[in-house]
Design an enzyme around this catalytic site. Sequence first.
Site, mmCIF file in Angstrom:
data_model
loop_
_atom_site.group_PDB
_atom_site.id
_atom_site.type_symbol
_atom_site.label_atom_id
_atom_site.label_comp_id
_atom_site.label_asym_id
_atom_site.label_seq_id
_atom_site.Cartn_x
_atom_site.Cartn_y
_atom_site.Cartn_z
ATOM 1 N N GLN A 153 0.499 6.418 1.248
ATOM 2 C CA GLN A 153 -0.496 6.603 0.578
ATOM 3 C C GLN A 153 -0.617 8.496 0.417
ATOM 4 O OE1 GLN A 153 0.642 6.940 5.597
ATOM 5 N NE2 GLN A 153 2.199 6.248 5.246
ATOM 6 N N HIS A 196 1.391 -0.991 -0.163
ATOM 7 C CA HIS A 196 0.495 0.117 0.081
ATOM 8 C C HIS A 196 0.865 1.132 -0.265
ATOM 9 C CE1 HIS A 196 0.922 -0.114 4.273
ATOM 10 N NE2 HIS A 196 0.705 1.380 4.055
#
Length: 371
Positions: free
Chosen positions: A195, A193
């Site tokens: 951000q 992931h």
Amino acid sequence: MIGAVIDAPVCLWFIVCGYVWRNLVKKTVTSLADGRELIYYDSADDTVRDAVDRRPLGAVSTSSEIRRDPLLGDSVAIASHRQGRTYHPPADECPLCPSRSGRLSEIPDSHYDVAVFENRFPSLAGDAGRCEVVCFTSDHDASFADLTEEQAAVVLEAWTDRTAELAGLGQVTQVFCFENRGAEIGVSLGHPHGQIYGYPFVTPRTELMLRSARAHREETGRNLFEDVVARELAEGDRVVLSGEHWVAFVPYAAHWPYEVHLYPRRRVLDLRGLDEAARTEFPQIYLELLRRFDRIFGPAEPPTPYISAWHQAPFRAPGREDFALHLELFTIRRTSGKLKFLAGSESGMSAFINDVPPEAAAQRLREVASE
Ligand SMILES: [Zn+2]
């Protein structure tokens, strides 16, 4: 509007910054049980996203505050609510994996391509900005470098769409899409992931770049970033990868042991400005860069920890027209098993000392090219 689902128009043509690009993905906007936004980006335009978040979540409490340092003139986000955030959960409790019966996560659906949601523990919130989490794949054990070109293209569309959307929020001045990879970087969740931070101010590094660009413009009448890329291409010994629409090189004065800057050959201010040809080539170039990063230290080493950071022009900032979208990718590992720590000179004085000559780093990154 708990669990409400809004289907966004599919395959629209957007006109942004004078350029036209096609939104190739299906975007579905919905919300989590505590009201935070969740957005799915899917490559198949017949995907239906109607799963509802059934977790009994309390309201998000955030107390971000931006304080200005009177000596340095920069801004610090004070975010005390982050102390209680999720830290290295076991894989079967990963909040970024899709939900399955008996185990509900941040993503209510049982599978996804790319999912973006507002961070429950944001560093920046409300008037102090916005923080989002971008899940690159529902496969917990993958990394960005494992994605296919098609998957990476969906991530690029998601980054671009988030930039366009956050540009419309009055409190956001600059959008920063980034990925921290590896426990050595301080990543608290193993799931692949990244951000997105929407800052309510121009960040210190961007301020410095704008200042340099302004001085260069006054001195030479030319654009600093264009001159930097032209110099790297002319000298050639620090060039790592050269595509038709993108070029990657280790900068002349690299701060980190292995650091690569990736620029589109046609200068644009932010992700919205990339044309179709640059978008199409990006996945191939970026995935190759990440795969080379993983090979720098040889097959016996664990995956290379890295930070991958998109630099985009801030909105409504003087001199922004002289900025250039680019990506800075670097690792804090300097040799097998050894990390580069930001010690006295770097942390205390912001004066970097780099043990790896940039030309040698570039040479290594060319040697480990994919067959
Ligand atoms: Zn996971």
